[in-house]
Motif scaffolding. Structure first.
Motif, short mmCIF file in Angstrom:
data_model
loop_
_atom_site.label_atom_id
_atom_site.label_comp_id
_atom_site.label_asym_id
_atom_site.label_seq_id
_atom_site.Cartn_x
_atom_site.Cartn_y
_atom_site.Cartn_z
N TRP A 7 1.08 -1.17 0.00
CA TRP A 7 -0.04 -0.03 -0.09
C TRP A 7 0.90 1.17 0.08
O TRP A 7 1.42 1.69 1.05
N LEU A 8 1.03 1.80 -1.05
CA LEU A 8 1.81 2.90 -1.28
C LEU A 8 1.17 4.23 -1.19
O LEU A 8 0.26 4.39 -1.81
N VAL A 9 1.70 5.01 -0.05
CA VAL A 9 0.94 6.26 0.32
C VAL A 9 1.94 7.21 -0.08
O VAL A 9 3.13 7.54 0.36
N ARG A 10 1.46 8.55 -0.83
CA ARG A 10 2.32 9.65 -0.81
C ARG A 10 2.12 10.64 0.13
O ARG A 10 1.05 10.63 0.70
N HIS A 11 3.01 11.45 0.52
CA HIS A 11 3.01 12.19 1.80
C HIS A 11 2.05 13.22 1.53
O HIS A 11 1.50 13.78 0.43
N ALA A 12 1.84 14.08 2.44
CA ALA A 12 0.92 15.25 2.47
C ALA A 12 1.34 16.32 1.53
O ALA A 12 2.79 16.43 1.42
N PRO A 13 0.79 17.42 1.25
CA PRO A 13 1.07 18.65 0.35
C PRO A 13 2.29 19.20 1.20
O PRO A 13 2.01 19.33 2.33
#
Length: 207
Positions: A7-13
């Motif tokens: 489960w690949l999650v990109r970081h917050a803005p």
């Protein structure tokens, strides 16, 4: 066969009013959206192995998701999941680099898969280190869920690997901040892709 589910999650803005090139430059991010982080926490599996890039924005994002109610093992720093290193340009304002080094800047952004910024790495280099991380942790966590909080570049690299795409083609993928991408690694080395760039907690556009 039960795959290892990534489960690949990109970081917050990021908070970047000066519009610098950040790459592996540590820069803050905005985690002040409880609806989004609650929805992402609900979408992720409980009891997973957690990995995170050691940069501040990924650590902060992982902490926000976990605080919103997603359980799992304490996150492990994995440097191979860091964003592409942009060398001497990191922390520098884009417009100023373009003014000082117009040809080098244009050459890098027009053909970014193989090109390196001065003293930096190419996207091809990113694919190689992400491949090593995926191989390593898929063997260690065989058949488990792995949540990896990382960056847009390494997520594109992972899709290049899972879909057997050239690095240049993989750069076409767009990854939203706090989006989730699922790829599955089977014991025989084959890959599957569950979904790409899902954005829990945000409306989708019908078309």
């Amino acid at each position: 066969m039960t795959p290892t589910r990534w489960w690949l999650v990109r970081h917050a803005p990021v908070i970047n009013p000066a519009k610098v090139i950040y790459g592996q430059h540590d820069i803050d991010c905005d985690v002040d959206d409880p609806v989004v982080f609650g929805a992402v926490a609900e979408a992720l599996p409980a009891g997973a192995l957690w990995l995170q890039s050691p940069l501040g924005r990924t650590r902060k994002t992982a902490a926000a998701i976990r605080a919103a109610g997603c359980s799992g093992e304490e996150p492990i720093d994995e440097p191979r999941l860091m964003e592409q290193h942009f060398g001497d340009w990191q922390g520098q304002v884009r417009a100023e680099i373009l003014a000082r080094q117009p040809e080098a800047y244009r050459r890098f952004w027009l053909a970014p898969a193989e090109q390196r910024a001065p003293n930096g790495e190419s996207f091809v280099d990113v694919v190689a280190r992400v491949r090593a991380a995926l191989d390593d942790w898929s063997a260690r966590a065989e058949g488990r869920d792995v949540v990896a909080v990382m960056h847009g570049g390494p997520i594109r690299a992972a899709l290049s690997i899972a879909l057997d795409l050239s690095p240049a083609r993989a750069l076409s993928f767009h990854t939203e901040t706090v989006s989730v991408t699922r790829i599955d690694r089977y014991a025989d080395g084959a890959w599957g892709v569950g979904f790409v760039n899902a954005t829990p907690g945000r409306p989708t556009t019908a078309g």
